[in-house]
Design a protein around this motif. Structure first.
Motif, short mmCIF file in Angstrom:
data_model
loop_
_atom_site.label_atom_id
_atom_site.label_comp_id
_atom_site.label_asym_id
_atom_site.label_seq_id
_atom_site.Cartn_x
_atom_site.Cartn_y
_atom_site.Cartn_z
N MET A 1 -13.51 -3.76 2.77
CA MET A 1 -13.09 -3.57 1.38
C MET A 1 -12.05 -2.47 1.26
O MET A 1 -11.03 -2.62 0.57
N PHE A 2 -12.30 -1.36 1.95
CA PHE A 2 -11.34 -0.26 1.91
C PHE A 2 -9.99 -0.69 2.47
O PHE A 2 -8.93 -0.42 1.87
N GLU A 3 -10.01 -1.38 3.59
CA GLU A 3 -8.74 -1.81 4.20
C GLU A 3 -8.01 -2.80 3.30
O GLU A 3 -6.77 -2.80 3.25
N ALA A 4 -8.74 -3.63 2.56
CA ALA A 4 -8.10 -4.54 1.61
C ALA A 4 -7.40 -3.77 0.50
O ALA A 4 -6.30 -4.14 0.06
N GLY A 5 -8.03 -2.70 0.02
CA GLY A 5 -7.41 -1.87 -1.00
C GLY A 5 -6.13 -1.21 -0.52
O GLY A 5 -5.13 -1.14 -1.25
N VAL A 6 -6.15 -0.72 0.72
CA VAL A 6 -4.96 -0.09 1.28
C VAL A 6 -3.84 -1.11 1.47
O VAL A 6 -2.67 -0.85 1.15
N ARG A 7 -4.18 -2.30 1.98
CA ARG A 7 -3.17 -3.34 2.18
C ARG A 7 -2.49 -3.73 0.87
O ARG A 7 -1.29 -4.01 0.84
N ALA A 8 -3.24 -3.73 -0.21
CA ALA A 8 -2.69 -4.13 -1.50
C ALA A 8 -1.62 -3.17 -1.99
O ALA A 8 -0.81 -3.53 -2.87
N ALA A 9 -1.59 -1.95 -1.46
CA ALA A 9 -0.61 -0.95 -1.87
C ALA A 9 0.41 -0.66 -0.78
O ALA A 9 1.10 0.36 -0.83
N ASP A 10 0.53 -1.54 0.20
CA ASP A 10 1.47 -1.34 1.30
C ASP A 10 2.89 -1.51 0.79
O ASP A 10 3.27 -2.59 0.31
N PRO A 11 3.74 -0.47 0.90
CA PRO A 11 5.12 -0.60 0.39
C PRO A 11 5.89 -1.76 1.00
O PRO A 11 6.74 -2.36 0.33
N LEU A 12 5.63 -2.09 2.27
CA LEU A 12 6.36 -3.19 2.89
C LEU A 12 6.03 -4.53 2.24
O LEU A 12 6.78 -5.50 2.38
N THR A 13 4.91 -4.59 1.51
CA THR A 13 4.50 -5.82 0.82
C THR A 13 4.91 -5.80 -0.64
O THR A 13 5.39 -6.81 -1.17
N VAL A 14 4.74 -4.65 -1.31
CA VAL A 14 4.86 -4.64 -2.77
C VAL A 14 6.19 -4.15 -3.30
O VAL A 14 6.50 -4.36 -4.47
N LEU A 15 7.01 -3.49 -2.49
CA LEU A 15 8.20 -2.83 -3.05
C LEU A 15 9.35 -3.77 -3.37
O LEU A 15 9.94 -3.71 -4.46
N ALA A 16 9.71 -4.66 -2.46
CA ALA A 16 10.95 -5.43 -2.58
C ALA A 16 11.09 -6.18 -3.91
O ALA A 16 12.19 -6.19 -4.49
N PRO A 17 10.04 -6.82 -4.44
CA PRO A 17 10.21 -7.55 -5.70
C PRO A 17 10.62 -6.67 -6.89
O PRO A 17 11.08 -7.20 -7.91
N HIS A 18 10.45 -5.37 -6.77
CA HIS A 18 10.75 -4.47 -7.89
C HIS A 18 12.13 -3.83 -7.78
O HIS A 18 12.52 -3.06 -8.66
N LEU A 19 12.88 -4.13 -6.73
CA LEU A 19 14.19 -3.52 -6.56
C LEU A 19 15.18 -4.01 -7.61
O LEU A 19 15.19 -5.20 -7.94
N PRO A 20 16.03 -3.13 -8.13
CA PRO A 20 17.09 -3.57 -9.04
C PRO A 20 18.21 -4.24 -8.26
O PRO A 20 18.28 -4.15 -7.03
N GLU A 21 19.11 -4.90 -8.98
CA GLU A 21 20.31 -5.41 -8.33
C GLU A 21 21.17 -4.23 -7.91
O GLU A 21 21.42 -3.33 -8.72
N PRO A 22 21.61 -4.19 -6.65
CA PRO A 22 22.46 -3.06 -6.25
C PRO A 22 23.79 -3.10 -7.01
O PRO A 22 24.27 -4.16 -7.40
N THR A 23 24.32 -1.92 -7.25
CA THR A 23 25.56 -1.81 -8.00
C THR A 23 26.71 -2.49 -7.26
O THR A 23 26.80 -2.44 -6.03
N ALA A 24 27.61 -3.13 -8.01
CA ALA A 24 28.69 -3.89 -7.39
C ALA A 24 29.84 -3.00 -6.95
O ALA A 24 30.49 -3.28 -5.94
N ASP A 25 30.13 -1.95 -7.69
CA ASP A 25 31.32 -1.14 -7.40
C ASP A 25 31.04 0.35 -7.33
O ASP A 25 31.95 1.16 -7.47
N GLY A 26 29.78 0.71 -7.11
CA GLY A 26 29.44 2.12 -7.01
C GLY A 26 28.59 2.40 -5.79
O GLY A 26 28.28 1.52 -4.99
N ARG A 27 28.21 3.65 -5.67
CA ARG A 27 27.38 4.08 -4.54
C ARG A 27 25.91 3.78 -4.82
O ARG A 27 25.48 3.71 -5.98
N VAL A 28 25.13 3.62 -3.76
CA VAL A 28 23.67 3.52 -3.85
C VAL A 28 23.08 4.70 -3.09
O VAL A 28 23.25 4.81 -1.86
#
Length: 432
Positions: free
Chosen positions: A17-44
């Protein structure tokens, strides 16, 4: 056996159960869908702080292959990716937690420099997770790092809740309380946050470097008085002068900012509940923001478990009680090898007093409970008896804040190493 469960299967179920909770918050799993569109003509520019910083930065690199990136993130010493890619586009700096160090302060200054001088075409992606307050401790003008180290030690000692601690930190800092976002103006600032705080208040996570701060110098002074904190004279004078308030809601420098919450304590608890159902258990989530003195919360959880086992209220046997939140430990003398999770767990075990058929786990999802090398521990129906057989007094261990030492002697610590995420403490009480 108790209701089909024996000691080995109950321990394994709690770990799963503990390991399932940690997996649910793994950045490699949860982060990408929340990324904004990168700027077209500026720095990131990608910057960030916290226990999950290294893994969050890697998730950004993987989601944006080939995109030119600059910036840096600050993670705890030893909390880097085990097998990093050969070239990191987002460098990782390291600081100390929970007591700040010069390396973290220098890296925080680097972040402030990295976000200054930008234009409205530029994007600042700020990656924040718990632990960032101490990792990015940058003293306000007139204060030294030694001053803030002394403040931090007092905050950890006094038993104040995290929101009170961070109110004081913000008003002694050149980095926290919206100051990073103000420095980045007029660039667009998007904050991706992994919450480790009760209520998921973004102004509290790592002291909110990109979030408007509703608190004040006056509130910070009142908290110092209320908790009878013994702060350095320089810090007290700074709070009294109140020369430069933190950016407040409505500040025009923060008008082009956005928050996206990517993982929370409730997310982890729901994943744990799903794992419990798959094992044939009935999960009951008591809440994700249970706070208070650790040993007292343990006593309360023990009382609920006994009611369930004896009366079938609020659930019957064949269930698991799940909860999350950040407790406090008030150090009132010499302290042993303690931690919030193990102190909660020992208080729970004492309340259960050897009741049959109840196993418990209390762990920190970042993999480090307090100053120990363990995430937490597991308590069993015979925890107290085994401790006494070893000549260890459980009540004395609790009084001396040596709960981790006791569970270490029993071989019941849960050791994961840094998980590179952080959605606070989680607890599971299995009632067989």
């Amino acid at each position: 056996m108790a209701g089909g469960w024996d000691d080995a299967s109950a321990r394994a179920a709690l770990r799963e159960m503990f390991e399932a909770g940690v997996r649910a918050a793994d950045p490699l799993t949860v982060l990408a869908p929340h990324l904004p569109e990168p700027t077209a003509d500026g720095r990131v520019v990608v910057v960030g702080v916290g226990k999950a910083a290294a893994k969050m930065a890697l998730a950004v690199e993987q989601a944006w292959p080939g995109l030119p990136l600059s910036g840096l993130v600050i993670a705890p010493h030893g909390a880097d990716i085990p097998d990093p890619p050969p070239v990191r586009r987002i460098p990782v700096r390291f600081g100390n937690h929970p007591v700040p160090d010069a390396a973290g302060a220098a890296a925080a200054a680097e972040i402030l420099a990295a976000v200054q001088g930008l234009s409205a075409r530029d994007l600042v992606l700020f990656l924040v997770s718990g632990g960032g307050s101490s990792l990015s401790t940058l003293p306000a003008p007139g204060l030294t790092l030694d001053d803030l180290v002394a403040v931090n030690r007092e905050l950890l000692r006094c038993g104040a809740p995290i929101d009170a601690m961070n109110c004081i930190r913000k008003h002694l800092s050149a980095f926290s309380g919206g100051r990073v976002a103000a420095a980045a103006h007029p660039a667009r600032v998007v904050t991706l946050a992994i919450s480790d705080v009760p209520g998921d208040d973004p102004a509290v996570i790592a002291s909110g470097p990109t979030i408007a701060d509703p608190t004040s110098f006056a509130e910070a002074r009142a908290l110092v008085a209320h908790y009878r904190m013994r702060l350095p004279e320089a810090a007290l004078r700074h709070l009294e002068r109140a020369a430069e308030e933190t950016p407040k809601p409505g500040d025009p420098r923060l008008a082009n900012t956005e928050l996206r919450m990517i993982a929370t304590p409730m997310l982890a608890l729901r994943a744990m509940a799903e794992e419990a159902r798959a094992m044939g258990l009935a999960p009951l989530i008591l809440g994700d923001a249970l706070e208070g003195e650790a040993r007292e919360l343990g006593r309360v959880l023990g009382g609920i478990a006994l009611s369930a086992a004896t009366h079938g209220v609020p659930v019957g046997r064949g269930a698991v009680l799940l909860s999350g939140g950040e407790t406090t430990v008030t150090i009132d003398g010499a302290a042993g090898e303690g931690g919030r999770g193990t102190e909660t767990l020992l208080g729970l075990a004492l309340a259960l007093n050897g009741a049959a058929g109840i196993w418990s786990l209390c762990c920190d999802t970042d993999g480090i409970d307090g100053k120990s090398d363990a995430a937490g521990a597991i308590a069993t129906p015979d925890t107290l008896a085994r401790a006494r057989a070893l000549g260890r007094d459980p009540r004395a261990a609790l009084a001396g804040h040596d709960s981790t030492g006791l569970f270490r002697a029993l071989g019941d610590l849960v050791v994961t190493g840094p998980t590179l995420t952080n959605v606070n403490d989680v607890r599971a009480v299995l009632i067989a």
